[in-house]
Design an enzyme around this catalytic site. Structure first.
Site, PDB file in Angstrom:
ATOM      1  N   CYS A   1       1.193  48.196 -17.139  1.00 51.76           N
ATOM      2  CA  CYS A   1       2.086  48.576 -18.241  1.00 51.76           C
ATOM      3  C   CYS A   1       2.900  49.849 -17.979  1.00 51.76           C
ATOM      4  O   CYS A   1       4.129  49.792 -17.897  1.00 51.76           O
ATOM      5  CB  CYS A   1       1.269  48.768 -19.511  1.00 51.76           C
ATOM      6  SG  CYS A   1       0.451  47.256 -20.032  1.00 51.76           S
TER       7      CYS A   1
HETATM    8  N1  LIG Z   1      -3.249  44.358 -19.170  1.00 54.85           N
HETATM    9  C1  LIG Z   1      -3.042  45.147 -20.199  1.00 54.85           C
HETATM   10  O1  LIG Z   1      -3.810  46.067 -20.425  1.00 54.85           O
HETATM   11  C2  LIG Z   1      -1.861  44.945 -21.137  1.00 54.85           C
HETATM   12  C3  LIG Z   1      -1.820  45.688 -22.334  1.00 54.85           C
HETATM   13  C4  LIG Z   1      -0.786  45.494 -23.218  1.00 54.85           C
HETATM   14  C5  LIG Z   1       0.228  44.595 -22.916  1.00 54.85           C
HETATM   15  N2  LIG Z   1       0.212  43.886 -21.743  1.00 54.85           N
HETATM   16  C6  LIG Z   1       1.279  42.922 -21.507  1.00 54.85           C
HETATM   17  O2  LIG Z   1       0.749  41.611 -21.670  1.00 54.85           O
HETATM   18  C7  LIG Z   1       1.403  40.705 -20.782  1.00 54.85           C
HETATM   19  C8  LIG Z   1       0.379  39.972 -19.936  1.00 54.85           C
HETATM   20  O3  LIG Z   1      -0.309  40.914 -19.131  1.00 54.85           O
HETATM   21  P1  LIG Z   1      -1.733  40.634 -18.494  1.00 54.85           P
HETATM   22  O4  LIG Z   1      -2.258  41.970 -18.090  1.00 54.85           O
HETATM   23  O5  LIG Z   1      -2.571  39.791 -19.390  1.00 54.85           O
HETATM   24  O6  LIG Z   1      -1.314  39.770 -17.208  1.00 54.85           O
HETATM   25  P2  LIG Z   1      -2.272  38.937 -16.230  1.00 54.85           P
HETATM   26  O7  LIG Z   1      -1.568  38.882 -14.920  1.00 54.85           O
HETATM   27  O8  LIG Z   1      -3.661  39.474 -16.312  1.00 54.85           O
HETATM   28  O9  LIG Z   1      -2.319  37.494 -16.866  1.00 54.85           O
HETATM   29  C9  LIG Z   1      -1.232  36.669 -16.988  1.00 54.85           C
HETATM   30  C10 LIG Z   1      -1.699  35.228 -16.863  1.00 54.85           C
HETATM   31  O10 LIG Z   1      -0.558  34.389 -17.079  1.00 54.85           O
HETATM   32  C11 LIG Z   1      -0.647  33.298 -16.201  1.00 54.85           C
HETATM   33  N3  LIG Z   1       0.671  32.697 -16.080  1.00 54.85           N
HETATM   34  C12 LIG Z   1       1.690  33.035 -15.277  1.00 54.85           C
HETATM   35  N4  LIG Z   1       2.754  32.232 -15.485  1.00 54.85           N
HETATM   36  C13 LIG Z   1       2.383  31.377 -16.474  1.00 54.85           C
HETATM   37  C14 LIG Z   1       3.040  30.316 -17.124  1.00 54.85           C
HETATM   38  N5  LIG Z   1       4.292  29.967 -16.817  1.00 54.85           N
HETATM   39  N6  LIG Z   1       2.369  29.662 -18.088  1.00 54.85           N
HETATM   40  C15 LIG Z   1       1.096  29.995 -18.395  1.00 54.85           C
HETATM   41  N7  LIG Z   1       0.423  30.981 -17.807  1.00 54.85           N
HETATM   42  C16 LIG Z   1       1.062  31.660 -16.851  1.00 54.85           C
HETATM   43  C17 LIG Z   1      -1.207  33.899 -14.928  1.00 54.85           C
HETATM   44  O11 LIG Z   1      -1.769  32.917 -14.090  1.00 54.85           O
HETATM   45  C18 LIG Z   1      -2.254  34.863 -15.497  1.00 54.85           C
HETATM   46  O12 LIG Z   1      -3.502  34.226 -15.659  1.00 54.85           O
HETATM   47  C19 LIG Z   1       2.396  41.537 -19.986  1.00 54.85           C
HETATM   48  O13 LIG Z   1       3.650  41.487 -20.603  1.00 54.85           O
HETATM   49  C20 LIG Z   1       1.824  42.944 -20.116  1.00 54.85           C
HETATM   50  O14 LIG Z   1       2.836  43.930 -19.988  1.00 54.85           O
HETATM   51  C21 LIG Z   1      -0.841  44.045 -20.848  1.00 54.85           C
END
Ligand SMILES: NC(=O)c1ccc[n+]([C@@H]2O[C@H](COP(=O)([O-])OP(=O)(O)OC[C@H]3O[C@@H](n4cnc5c(N)ncnc54)[C@H](O)[C@@H]3O)[C@@H](O)[C@H]2O)c1
Length: 435
Positions: free
Chosen positions: A273
């Site tokens: 992030c």
């Molecule tokens: N990790 C954090 O602490 C956090 C906190 C707040 C916000 N966010 C936001 O949340 C969002 C997701 O982050 P994350 O950390 O969970 O990412 P991540 O990489 O852990 O997980 C994303 C998942 O999406 C899947 N994916 C990719 N393309 C896809 C598709 N077309 N259809 C379905 N699934 C698909 C991936 O295989 C993966 O399992 C981002 O925008 C991030 O900025 C993350």
């Protein structure tokens, strides 16, 4: 009865089926939470191995125990890669990555791909919620037109909201259900339906006037952190030159009961992030002719920190008559913050890369990361080194990059020849250098 009435009744009766798209650090805990409160959840991911692991009751995130997954499976949770099953869900919650591309510009391809894979299987009466962090206007400009092209009009025969995730990995006090959740709708009806759904799972909902306000709120939170971390990292460099311990100064300043918020300096920024999200606003602001100078300056300082740490390592070795080239250097803590296993954008990895490029022999130790994970930019064929007195003594330098609680700090201090401490864990000692 209109399709949105049907949706409202389903939500009220908890018979709505929730589809979570993207089962990562954000999507998986949310899926488990909806399941825990009794809603049927279908999890969608493009990664077949993740779907298979979940369906067999296993976890790929350290802090999510397999028994929580098994409990969700017992409640009817399923993971799938079959987007045709979108037709079975009443709500589509999108939690996919929003990285930067090679030119450090927003890459919305994951959101677009998800929506395009799901759209042929959508129908009137569904709710779509975007949770991925993104620039203000994404829900209106990227999602709404795609829904409309498919005959879905937000507020009329579908609902569209933006509700950002505020997960703080490793925080023992706040989990998915306790963190107040921001939500903005395309129309008042969308907001009402989205809030009603999330209220089953989240204690406090915070409605705002639009999806853009919700998108901007998430960016403000992360930019606020990035800028303050940049400031304190700059202060650390100044304090170091002046022979002042920045950690002592921060602790002293934090005794002021108002008007000061302590931020801790470190080896740079990490995680999915804070190093990335601010540039989503920078990019969009350009469309309005605005330069986001604070954001870019903080980014510059934070990105420089791993180089500064490497400079301190080189100086400390030099003091002892050694060069970086040929030295054995052990990096402690690969994850970007303490007590978690997430190594995305971790400055520890960049420090390893910079030192290896200068000819050092690199190892790492991290109780949360047994094997160096697959990464886009870096590859080290390494496994975590178990720490013992003898192993520690065999390294010319040990760098504390992330101060996990699992490290034995007394052992480190007694047996490492030289420690470069980027976290302010120790006050001075002959074998310890602050960086
Ligand atoms: N990790 C954090 O602490 C956090 C906190 C707040 C916000 N966010 C936001 O949340 C969002 C997701 O982050 P994350 O950390 O969970 O990412 P991540 O990489 O852990 O997980 C994303 C998942 O999406 C899947 N994916 C990719 N393309 C896809 C598709 N077309 N259809 C379905 N699934 C698909 C991936 O295989 C993966 O399992 C981002 O925008 C991030 O900025 C993350």
């Amino acid at each position: 009865m209109s399709t949105l009435h049907v949706l409202r009744n389903r939500i009220a009766q908890k018979s709505a089926v929730v589809g979570i798209y993207g089962l990562g650090y954000v999507g998986l805990p949310l899926a488990l939470r909806f399941s825990e409160v009794g809603l049927k959840v279908v999890g969608f991911d493009i990664d077949t191995s993740k779907a298979a692991l979940l369906n067999s009751g296993q976890s790929y995130i350290e802090r999510i125990t397999p028994d929580r997954i098994q409990h969700a499976l017992d409640q009817g949770f399923e993971a799938t890669t079959d987007f045709a099953r979108t037709s079975e869900v009443n709500a589509l919650i999108i939690c996919v990555p929003t990285p930067l591309n090679r030119h450090r510009e927003p890459d919305l391809s994951f959101i677009v791909n998800t929506v395009e894979a799901a759209l042929p299987h959508t129908h009137p009466g569904q709710l779509v919620s975007l949770e991925s962090t993104t620039w203000p206007g994404t829900t209106d400009e990227v999602l709404a037109p795609r829904l409309r092209a498919h005959g879905l009009e937000p507020g009329v025969n579908c609902a569209l909201v933006f509700s950002p995730e505020r997960e703080d990995p490793g925080n023992p006090h706040y989990g998915t259900k306790d963190i107040p959740k921001i939500i903005g709708g395309t129309t008042a009806r969308c907001l009402e339906l989205g809030t009603a759904l999330y209220q089953h799972a989240i204690q406090t909902m915070v409605p705002v006037s639009s999806t853009r306000a919700a998108e901007m709120t998430k960016l403000l939170e992360n930019i606020h952190r990035s800028v303050n971390i940049g400031l304190v990292n700059e202060m650390k460099i100044v304090a170091d030159k002046m022979g002042i311990n920045i950690h002592e100064v921060i602790d002293a300043a934090a005794t002021k009961p108002f008007g000061f918020v302590p931020y801790k300096p470190g080896p740079g920024l990490g995680g999915h992030c804070i190093p990335i999200d601010p540039y989503y606003l920078t990019w969009k602001a350009r469309e309005y002719g605005v330069n986001t100078r604070f954001i870019e300056l903080a980014g510059e300082i934070n990105h420089h920190m791993p180089h500064w740490v490497v400079g301190k390592v080189a100086d400390a070795l030099n003091e002892r008559g050694k060069a970086v080239k040929g030295s054995r250097i052990l990096v402690l803590g690969l994850a970007y913050k303490k007590n978690i296993d997430d190594t995305r954008e971790s400055p520890a990895v960049e420090i390893m890369d910079l030192l290896q490029a200068r000819g050092a022999h690199i190892g790492y130790s991290d109780p949360h990361v047994p094997v160096f994970p697959r990464k886009r930019d870096y590859h080290f064929d390494l496994e975590s080194v178990p720490l013992s007195a003898q192993t520690l003594a065999s390294y010319d330098c040990v760098i504390l990059a992330t101060d996990h609680d699992g490290f034995d700090y007394a052992l480190l201090k007694s047996h490492a020849q030289l420690i470069v401490d980027t976290r302010g864990r120790w006050t001075s000692a002959p074998n310890i250098v602050s960086a």
